[in-house]
Write a protein that holds these residues in place. Structure first.
Motif, PDB file in Angstrom:
ATOM      1  N   GLU A  60      45.822  69.697 -23.879  1.00 23.33           N
ATOM      2  CA  GLU A  60      46.609  69.090 -24.968  1.00 23.33           C
ATOM      3  C   GLU A  60      47.489  68.265 -24.541  1.00 23.33           C
ATOM      4  OE1 GLU A  60      47.487  73.307 -26.601  1.00 23.33           O
ATOM      5  OE2 GLU A  60      48.434  71.724 -27.914  1.00 23.33           O
ATOM      6  N   LEU A  61      48.140  68.140 -23.473  1.00 14.12           N
ATOM      7  CA  LEU A  61      48.986  66.965 -22.991  1.00 14.12           C
ATOM      8  C   LEU A  61      48.115  65.632 -22.659  1.00 14.12           C
ATOM      9  CD1 LEU A  61      50.522  69.615 -21.416  1.00 14.12           C
ATOM     10  CD2 LEU A  61      52.197  67.780 -21.526  1.00 14.12           C
ATOM     11  N   PRO A  66      45.312  63.124 -25.932  1.00 15.54           N
ATOM     12  CA  PRO A  66      45.898  61.900 -26.616  1.00 15.54           C
ATOM     13  C   PRO A  66      46.112  60.826 -25.714  1.00 15.54           C
ATOM     14  CG  PRO A  66      47.417  63.842 -26.930  1.00 15.54           C
ATOM     15  CD  PRO A  66      46.418  64.199 -25.856  1.00 15.54           C
ATOM     16  N   VAL A  67      46.554  61.000 -24.161  1.00 15.48           N
ATOM     17  CA  VAL A  67      46.801  59.646 -23.422  1.00 15.48           C
ATOM     18  C   VAL A  67      45.098  59.124 -23.221  1.00 15.48           C
ATOM     19  CG1 VAL A  67      47.409  59.182 -21.348  1.00 15.48           C
ATOM     20  CG2 VAL A  67      48.382  60.913 -22.213  1.00 15.48           C
ATOM     21  N   GLN A  90      53.073  69.231 -27.454  1.00 14.21           N
ATOM     22  CA  GLN A  90      52.317  69.260 -26.231  1.00 14.21           C
ATOM     23  C   GLN A  90      51.555  67.666 -26.339  1.00 14.21           C
ATOM     24  OE1 GLN A  90      53.498  71.686 -24.490  1.00 14.21           O
ATOM     25  NE2 GLN A  90      51.573  72.467 -23.819  1.00 14.21           N
ATOM     26  N   ALA A  91      51.015  67.339 -27.075  1.00 11.90           N
ATOM     27  CA  ALA A  91      50.435  66.110 -27.317  1.00 11.90           C
ATOM     28  C   ALA A  91      51.413  64.887 -27.145  1.00 11.90           C
ATOM     29  CB  ALA A  91      49.632  65.708 -28.535  1.00 11.90           C
ATOM     30  N   PHE A  97      54.277  65.210 -25.645  1.00  7.64           N
ATOM     31  CA  PHE A  97      54.859  65.397 -24.143  1.00  7.64           C
ATOM     32  C   PHE A  97      53.973  64.496 -23.130  1.00  7.64           C
ATOM     33  CE2 PHE A  97      58.747  67.383 -23.709  1.00  7.64           C
ATOM     34  CZ  PHE A  97      58.754  68.553 -24.448  1.00  7.64           C
ATOM     35  N   GLY A  98      52.554  64.749 -23.486  1.00 10.63           N
ATOM     36  CA  GLY A  98      51.850  64.070 -22.533  1.00 10.63           C
ATOM     37  C   GLY A  98      51.805  62.585 -22.545  1.00 10.63           C
ATOM     38  N   LEU A  99      51.921  62.038 -23.859  1.00 14.85           N
ATOM     39  CA  LEU A  99      51.958  60.623 -24.088  1.00 14.85           C
ATOM     40  C   LEU A  99      53.358  59.959 -23.720  1.00 14.85           C
ATOM     41  CD1 LEU A  99      49.891  60.512 -27.499  1.00 14.85           C
ATOM     42  CD2 LEU A  99      49.579  59.005 -25.540  1.00 14.85           C
ATOM     43  N   GLU A 128      55.537  61.077 -21.410  1.00 16.02           N
ATOM     44  CA  GLU A 128      55.651  60.941 -20.021  1.00 16.02           C
ATOM     45  C   GLU A 128      54.931  60.003 -19.405  1.00 16.02           C
ATOM     46  OE1 GLU A 128      57.379  62.669 -17.879  1.00 16.02           O
ATOM     47  OE2 GLU A 128      58.118  64.235 -18.943  1.00 16.02           O
ATOM     48  N   ARG A 158      45.900  64.243 -32.917  1.00 15.52           N
ATOM     49  CA  ARG A 158      45.118  65.483 -32.296  1.00 15.52           C
ATOM     50  C   ARG A 158      45.833  66.826 -32.926  1.00 15.52           C
ATOM     51  NH1 ARG A 158      40.335  65.549 -29.317  1.00 15.52           N
ATOM     52  NH2 ARG A 158      40.130  63.458 -28.612  1.00 15.52           N
TER      53      ARG A 158
END
Lengths: 225, 206
Positions: free
Chosen positions: A155-156, A159-160, B145-146, B148-150, B152, B178
């Protein structure tokens, strides 16, 4: 399940499944693929090992990475390698990547009613030398995709990948045709970011780059916290 | 209300700090489980000249909590004859939430402001008022969660206002894409010592 004790019947629970955490990721290019997974095996808040193995080479052109339950991952890899040896004996050649992809789907569906708790990504070069990535669910439905990630950090990271590779929401830019070096850098960045915020991802990352010269393995360090 | 009350309405908020500036962004969806009812419901309010408060979570509590906070802030400014600093706004939220420790408001506040008009202040809280202060970014909501990933990956320190706007926009847009329960448009506020700009982002309307 109910058991009879001295004090009367009581409920006890046993689950055959465990989630050992971790993240796996694969990125394909025109004539290469990069596939990676972290090496932390954990249950709950405890780490079993920092040097686990969730990624394995199947042929000289194909690698599989998984997240989920370590026992099922190990068994699945063994079963796959067994079935591949049988193929090689019968067909006198190494199994091509799309065939492995289909076989993995079938292998998973055999256990449709007691599944392997594994979330797999298969990456390799097909017979034309193009990079392929196949993404699976636990019971064997799969699809060829340009990029995939799975596991506790998916999930993290997903999207990246949408933003950096498909370049979604970046005006005027389309899908990015990355080079090998750029793909490896992106994979390392993605794992670093996931490691910051996901407790189950960390320690090290095993990265494999598959191209026409073969498979090149690398180990990248993450935080131990 | 289902098993996850914080996901009943959906929605997300993120705030980031740059060089002498802060940005805060919210999606605009108003939904009831899987049914979208409105497309112009920001979860962020500018509560005074130097502070924004974002309240993702159960939207009835978002509205009520905003009203309670506004009331308390107005009383403060009447009594003290001065504006509440961002840190004090955060402490007040903490206290209002803990008052309801055993029957809480289902919101997770995200507070962003400029202390003394220049120094970025960021603070996030859980639904019973435990605060978290940080220098980079704070966020909450169904897309956490999404985001956080972006965040970071994309955030770095000392971004100027324009770059900060780009970074926070990319994080918000790609994260809510998402998430089925957040999206339907995004609004971004950027606060510098001179001014506050607010922009709506062109986003997927699904």
């Amino acid at each position: 399940m109910e058991v009879l004790t001295a004090h009367g019947p009581k409920q006890v629970g046993f689950s055959p499944y465990q989630d050992n955490g971790g993240t796996a990721l694969a990125v394909s290019g025109k004539d290469f693929v990069v596939i990676a997974s972290d090496t932390r095996i954990s249950t709950g808040y405890s780490i079993h090992t920092r040097d686990g193995n969730k990624i394995t080479q199947l042929t000289e052109k194909c690698v599989i990475a998984s997240s989920g339950m370590q026992a099922d991952i190990k068994t699945l890899f063994k079963v796959l390698q067994m079935r591949m040896k049988a193929f090689e004996q019968q067909h006198r050649r190494h199994m091509p990547t799309p065939a492995i992809a289909q076989m993995l789907g079938n292998t998973l569906y055999y256990k449709r009613f007691f599944p392997y708790y594994t979330f797999n990504i298969l990456a390799g070069l097909n017979e034309e030398g193009e990079g392929c990535v196949y993404s699976y669910d636990a019971v064997g439905s799969f699809q060829r995709v340009p990029v995939s990630c799975t596991g506790s950090g998916h999930e993290l990271i997903q999207p990246v990948l949408d933003n950096q590779i498909d370049r979604a929401h970046q005006k005027g830019l389309g899908h990015w045709d990355l080079s090998e070096l750029e793909a490896v850098e992106l994979v390392k960045d993605a794992f670093s970011s996931a490691c910051e915020r996901d407790i189950y991802t960390g320690d090290h990352v095993d990265i494999a780059v598959i191209n026409k010269t073969g498979i090149h393995w690398d180990k990248f360090d993450l935080k131990f916290d | 209300m289902g098993d996850n009350i914080m996901a009943y309405n959906g929605g997300s908020v993120i705030a980031m700090a740059g060089k002498n500036c802060v940005a805060i962004a919210s999606d605009l969806r108003y939904g009831i489980q899987n049914h979208t009812v409105g497309f112009d419901f920001p979860k962020v309010q500018r509560v005074n000249e130097h502070t924004f408060v974002g309240l993702p979570g159960l939207l009835t509590d978002t509205q009520t909590f905003h009203e309670k906070l506004n009331y308390r802030m107005k009383m403060y400014s009447l009594r003290e004859n001065r504006e509440m600093k961002p840190q004090v706004v955060a402490h007040m939220c903490e206290s209002l939430l803990y008052e309801r420790r055993f029957g809480p408001y289902f919101v997770e506040p995200v507070i962003a402001g400029l202390e003394n008009g220049t120094t970025p202040y960021l603070c996030a809280m859980d639904l019973i008022g435990a605060t978290l202060k940080t220098q980079d970014f704070v966020l909450a909501g169904t897309s956490s969660q999404a985001m956080f990933g972006l965040a970071e990956t994309l955030w770095k320190p000392d971004l100027d206002a324009d770059h900060l706007f780009e970074v926070i926009s990319q994080v918000m847009l790609n994260a809510v894409d998402r998430d089925a329960l957040a999206g339907w448009g995004c609004r971004v506020w950027v606060m510098t010592p001179e001014k506050v700009t607010v922009r709506d982002l062109k986003a997927r309307q699904d």
